[in-house]
Write a protein that holds these residues in place. Structure first.
Motif, PDB file in Angstrom:
ATOM      1  N   GLY A 262       0.832  -1.184   0.000  1.00 20.61           N
ATOM      2  CA  GLY A 262       0.000   0.000   0.000  1.00 20.61           C
ATOM      3  C   GLY A 262       0.875   1.244   0.000  1.00 20.61           C
ATOM      4  O   GLY A 262       2.100   1.170  -0.171  1.00 20.61           O
ATOM      5  N   VAL A 263       0.254   2.401   0.195  1.00 21.56           N
ATOM      6  CA  VAL A 263       0.990   3.664   0.228  1.00 21.56           C
ATOM      7  C   VAL A 263       0.554   4.472   1.445  1.00 21.56           C
ATOM      8  O   VAL A 263      -0.537   4.270   1.993  1.00 21.56           O
ATOM      9  N   SER A 264       1.433   5.382   1.857  1.00 16.71           N
ATOM     10  CA  SER A 264       1.036   6.315   2.907  1.00 16.71           C
ATOM     11  C   SER A 264       0.376   7.520   2.256  1.00 16.71           C
ATOM     12  O   SER A 264       0.720   7.903   1.136  1.00 16.71           O
ATOM     13  N   LEU A 265      -0.589   8.114   2.941  1.00 16.37           N
ATOM     14  CA  LEU A 265      -1.370   9.220   2.385  1.00 16.37           C
ATOM     15  C   LEU A 265      -1.188  10.470   3.251  1.00 16.37           C
ATOM     16  O   LEU A 265      -1.055  10.375   4.477  1.00 16.37           O
ATOM     17  N   PRO A 266      -1.189  11.650   2.641  1.00 16.18           N
ATOM     18  CA  PRO A 266      -1.087  12.877   3.432  1.00 16.18           C
ATOM     19  C   PRO A 266      -2.352  13.078   4.278  1.00 16.18           C
ATOM     20  O   PRO A 266      -3.443  12.643   3.900  1.00 16.18           O
ATOM     21  N   THR A 267      -2.197  13.701   5.389  1.00 14.58           N
ATOM     22  CA  THR A 267      -3.332  13.973   6.286  1.00 14.58           C
ATOM     23  C   THR A 267      -3.391  15.460   6.607  1.00 14.58           C
ATOM     24  O   THR A 267      -2.427  16.207   6.396  1.00 14.58           O
ATOM     25  N   ARG A 268      -4.525  15.885   7.136  1.00 14.81           N
ATOM     26  CA  ARG A 268      -4.709  17.294   7.510  1.00 14.81           C
ATOM     27  C   ARG A 268      -4.304  17.563   8.957  1.00 14.81           C
ATOM     28  O   ARG A 268      -4.438  18.671   9.451  1.00 14.81           O
ATOM     29  N   SER A 269      -3.883  16.527   9.647  1.00 20.25           N
ATOM     30  CA  SER A 269      -3.546  16.678  11.061  1.00 20.25           C
ATOM     31  C   SER A 269      -2.302  15.860  11.377  1.00 20.25           C
ATOM     32  O   SER A 269      -2.144  14.726  10.886  1.00 20.25           O
ATOM     33  N   THR A 270      -1.438  16.385  12.204  1.00 21.76           N
ATOM     34  CA  THR A 270      -0.258  15.628  12.625  1.00 21.76           C
ATOM     35  C   THR A 270      -0.608  14.509  13.583  1.00 21.76           C
ATOM     36  O   THR A 270       0.212  13.637  13.863  1.00 21.76           O
ATOM     37  N   GLY A 271      -1.835  14.503  14.055  1.00 20.29           N
ATOM     38  CA  GLY A 271      -2.257  13.454  14.969  1.00 20.29           C
ATOM     39  C   GLY A 271      -2.941  12.291  14.295  1.00 20.29           C
ATOM     40  O   GLY A 271      -3.586  11.482  14.969  1.00 20.29           O
ATOM     41  N   SER A 272      -2.833  12.190  12.955  1.00 19.29           N
ATOM     42  CA  SER A 272      -3.491  11.094  12.244  1.00 19.29           C
ATOM     43  C   SER A 272      -2.557  10.521  11.187  1.00 19.29           C
ATOM     44  O   SER A 272      -1.582  11.160  10.768  1.00 19.29           O
ATOM     45  N   LEU A 273      -2.859   9.324  10.795  1.00 18.25           N
ATOM     46  CA  LEU A 273      -2.140   8.639   9.725  1.00 18.25           C
ATOM     47  C   LEU A 273      -3.127   8.188   8.665  1.00 18.25           C
ATOM     48  O   LEU A 273      -4.251   7.784   8.985  1.00 18.25           O
ATOM     49  N   GLY A 274      -2.696   8.227   7.420  1.00 18.31           N
ATOM     50  CA  GLY A 274      -3.507   7.705   6.329  1.00 18.31           C
ATOM     51  C   GLY A 274      -2.695   6.710   5.513  1.00 18.31           C
ATOM     52  O   GLY A 274      -1.516   6.933   5.230  1.00 18.31           O
ATOM     53  N   LEU A 275      -3.284   5.594   5.167  1.00 24.00           N
ATOM     54  CA  LEU A 275      -2.583   4.572   4.396  1.00 24.00           C
ATOM     55  C   LEU A 275      -3.579   3.724   3.622  1.00 24.00           C
ATOM     56  O   LEU A 275      -4.787   3.751   3.898  1.00 24.00           O
ATOM     57  N   THR A 276      -3.050   3.002   2.638  1.00 24.14           N
ATOM     58  CA  THR A 276      -3.891   2.048   1.910  1.00 24.14           C
ATOM     59  C   THR A 276      -3.367   0.643   2.133  1.00 24.14           C
ATOM     60  O   THR A 276      -2.157   0.426   2.304  1.00 24.14           O
ATOM     61  N   LEU A 277      -4.275  -0.306   2.144  1.00 25.08           N
ATOM     62  CA  LEU A 277      -3.958  -1.733   2.209  1.00 25.08           C
ATOM     63  C   LEU A 277      -4.451  -2.386   0.926  1.00 25.08           C
ATOM     64  O   LEU A 277      -5.494  -2.010   0.391  1.00 25.08           O
ATOM     65  N   ARG A 278      -3.706  -3.358   0.452  1.00 21.61           N
ATOM     66  CA  ARG A 278      -4.182  -4.171  -0.673  1.00 21.61           C
ATOM     67  C   ARG A 278      -4.543  -5.550  -0.137  1.00 21.61           C
ATOM     68  O   ARG A 278      -3.701  -6.237   0.456  1.00 21.61           O
ATOM     69  N   GLU A 279      -5.786  -5.923  -0.338  1.00 25.88           N
ATOM     70  CA  GLU A 279      -6.296  -7.162   0.230  1.00 25.88           C
ATOM     71  C   GLU A 279      -6.882  -8.043  -0.865  1.00 25.88           C
ATOM     72  O   GLU A 279      -7.384  -7.545  -1.881  1.00 25.88           O
ATOM     73  N   PRO A 280      -6.828  -9.356  -0.683  1.00 25.17           N
ATOM     74  CA  PRO A 280      -7.435 -10.258  -1.670  1.00 25.17           C
ATOM     75  C   PRO A 280      -8.950 -10.112  -1.700  1.00 25.17           C
ATOM     76  O   PRO A 280      -9.562  -9.650  -0.729  1.00 25.17           O
ATOM     77  N   TYR A 281      -9.542 -10.526  -2.806  1.00 22.14           N
ATOM     78  CA  TYR A 281     -11.003 -10.461  -2.939  1.00 22.14           C
ATOM     79  C   TYR A 281     -11.691 -11.535  -2.115  1.00 22.14           C
ATOM     80  O   TYR A 281     -12.766 -11.330  -1.570  1.00 22.14           O
ATOM     81  N   GLY A 282     -11.098 -12.722  -2.067  1.00 18.73           N
ATOM     82  CA  GLY A 282     -11.749 -13.853  -1.416  1.00 18.73           C
ATOM     83  C   GLY A 282     -11.736 -15.044  -2.348  1.00 18.73           C
ATOM     84  O   GLY A 282     -10.688 -15.437  -2.865  1.00 18.73           O
ATOM     85  N   VAL A 283     -12.905 -15.615  -2.602  1.00 18.04           N
ATOM     86  CA  VAL A 283     -13.021 -16.721  -3.551  1.00 18.04           C
ATOM     87  C   VAL A 283     -13.171 -16.126  -4.952  1.00 18.04           C
ATOM     88  O   VAL A 283     -14.066 -15.316  -5.200  1.00 18.04           O
ATOM     89  N   VAL A 284     -12.284 -16.526  -5.859  1.00 17.00           N
ATOM     90  CA  VAL A 284     -12.311 -16.000  -7.224  1.00 17.00           C
ATOM     91  C   VAL A 284     -12.457 -17.160  -8.201  1.00 17.00           C
ATOM     92  O   VAL A 284     -12.266 -18.331  -7.845  1.00 17.00           O
ATOM     93  N   GLY A 285     -12.798 -16.823  -9.445  1.00 17.32           N
ATOM     94  CA  GLY A 285     -13.058 -17.856 -10.438  1.00 17.32           C
ATOM     95  C   GLY A 285     -12.304 -17.630 -11.724  1.00 17.32           C
ATOM     96  O   GLY A 285     -11.878 -16.506 -12.031  1.00 17.32           O
ATOM     97  N   GLY A 286     -12.126 -18.691 -12.482  1.00 17.92           N
ATOM     98  CA  GLY A 286     -11.476 -18.601 -13.774  1.00 17.92           C
ATOM     99  C   GLY A 286     -12.020 -19.633 -14.742  1.00 17.92           C
ATOM    100  O   GLY A 286     -12.403 -20.736 -14.335  1.00 17.92           O
TER     101      GLY A 286
END
Length: 497
Positions: free
Chosen positions: A132-156
């Motif tokens: 994931g990536v870190s994201l800018p925030t409007r406050s020094t007392g907070s953190l912003g980030l992204t997570l990449r997660e699997p979908y679950g059961v997938v098909g092909g």
């Protein structure tokens, strides 16, 4: 064309699965009690039988994948990668068996070491690079980030023309990302996918992470995207089936990628190196008997060299050796009777619409070919861009030559089809190569190579227009099987002293 043949050779292997499919780590029959014959296209002999499954079997596979998902998702990415590397090692150890197994069920001659081990290694290297990536925030007392997660059961759902590589391209990235999968291979060629799944179990990939359900597309295949528990789909095949898959996914708002074939142009300019281009273009249309989505089926050639190109292509195509998979030949049979009739019907359509048949155009002569789905390498000249053989994907060794007067017309003709998967440019001039590469509407453009990106490692593969959307094989292939979550974390206020 040179024809080579002898009696059928069959290589027995412990990897050959007969009468069962893989659900939840167990080799089981179908609840229907029915089976499908897997037929050798060279002589119509039955190689094996696989279950003819339906929606009930798919339901069992989805339940098995659901059960396996939490533990597989929570396994750290480096551990998943190690299991995939072990899978790749086992595939490499069994390269000869896998190559002969796929050759028998598809009908193609040997291509040498199969690519699946290297495909899985490339994917395994991405498994613990999902970030994931870190994201800018409007406050020094907070953190912003992204997570990449699997979908679950997938098909092909994959086709029959290259079942081993197709299986690796779909299953590998999906499970590397932490998903569990239900895969339906083509009923004509399910044995190599089943063998790869067997090796995955041996490598230690847990039961239920990979489930392989065999059967017909309208029964087992259709049941996968129709199920709302499937959270992402991958499909490779015809536009007609792709539309049906997409309609099912739309009802459940299931994301998907589609790879739907092509009508790839080989654009030949006057300064092309014909000594290199002619054998390469011949190989590009006879490889796997033309049953390749990237096959260069249209030669768009400048009129100043048109006659020479036709003459040399005809001579080269007559040298193509044809025979069963175990012979030292360049081309085998088509996959089945339906495809055999389809290709022969397109040859008749070409003649009826006024194209000039230069070489080939029929079945090989000889009683020994009576039971096989063989067809001659076929070359048409004087093809106009609007003819059906120039517009529609034939999926056979049928090459159409279309003369043009200049670069602008060449690009217009090359782009003048519904497909946009692969295109090739033959020229010594870097300026021409750059202009054409930018102008061609295709997901891959190869310069002085017959099938797209050629020897590039990790080149994203997929199409424009009716060739589908989404990409496989690239550095983002594992990321494509993840979804993004944004996390905003507010810290507690700092107490005042």
């Amino acid at each position: 064309m040179t024809i080579t043949t002898d009696h059928q050779a069959t290589i027995d292997s412990a990897l050959r699965v007969d009468g069962v499919q893989l659900i939840g780590g167990e080799w089981v029959t179908s609840g229907t009690g029915r089976t499908i014959d897997v037929v050798n296209p060279a002589n119509r002999e039955v190689i094996a039988r696989v279950p003819r499954s339906d929606a009930d079997d798919v339901d069992l596979a989805i339940k098995a994948a659901e059960k396996a998902f939490p533990a597989w998702r929570d396994l750290d990415a480096s551990s998943r990668a190690r299991l995939l590397f072990r899978w790749a090692d086992l595939i490499e150890e069994h390269n000869a068996e896998l190559d002969s197994l796929e050759s028998q069920e598809v009908g193609r001659p040997s291509w040498g070491p199969p690519p699946m081990a290297n495909q899985i290694r490339f994917i395994a290297g991405q498994a613990d690079k999902v970030q994931g990536v870190s994201l800018p925030t409007r406050s020094t007392g907070s953190l912003g980030l992204t997570l990449r997660e699997p979908y679950g059961v997938v098909g092909g759902v994959i086709p029959w023309n290259a079942p081993g590589p197709m299986f690796a391209n779909e299953v590998g990235p999906a499970i590397a990302a932490g998903n569990t999968m239900v895969m339906k291979p083509a009923e004509d060629a399910p044995l190599t996918p089943l063998a790869l799944a067997k090796l995955a179990l041996e490598a230690g990939i847990p039961a239920g992470v990979i489930n392989v359900v065999t059967g017909y597309g309208h029964e087992a295949g259709a049941a996968i995207p129709a199920d709302p528990r499937i959270r992402r789909m991958g499909f490779t095949g015809s536009p007609q089936t792709g539309r049906a898959i997409m309609e099912s996914c739309a009802r459940n708002l299931t994301p998907l990628h589609l790879e739907l074939g092509g009508k790839s142009p080989q654009v030949v300019f006057p300064d092309a190196d014909l000594d290199a281009a002619i054998p390469a273009m011949t190989m590009g249309i006879t490889l796997n008997t033309g049953q390749v989505c990237a096959a260069g089926s249209r030669v768009v050639v400048h009129r100043s060299i048109h006659a020479e190109v036709v003459e040399r292509l005809a001579a080269q195509m007559r040298k193509v050796t044809v025979g069963p998979w175990h012979q030292q030949v360049a081309m085998g049979p088509l996959i089945n009777q339906k495809q055999h009739e389809r290709v022969l019907s397109y040859i008749e359509i070409g003649k009826e619409q006024g194209a000039e048949l230069v070489t080939g155009g029929g079945r090989p002569q000889g009683e020994e070919f009576g039971d096989g789905f063989f067809v001659e390498p076929t070359l048409f000249d004087k093809v106009s861009p609007g003819m059906r053989i120039a517009q529609e994907e034939i999926f056979g060794p049928v090459l159409s030559v279309i003369p043009v007067d200049d670069e602008a017309e060449a690009i217009e003709v090359a782009n003048g089809v519904d497909y946009g998967l692969v295109a090739s440019v033959w020229t010594r001039d870097i300026g021409t190569a750059v202009r054409a590469s930018r102008a061609l509407q295709a997901g891959q453009v190869g310069v002085n190579t017959p099938i797209g990106a050629g020897t590039v490692i990790g080149g994203p593969f997929g199409g424009y227009k009716n060739s589908g959307f989404g990409r496989t094989m690239g550095a983002d292939s594992v990321l494509d099987w993840t979804q993004v979550k944004t996390v905003s974390m507010q810290g507690a206020p700092i107490p005042r002293g």
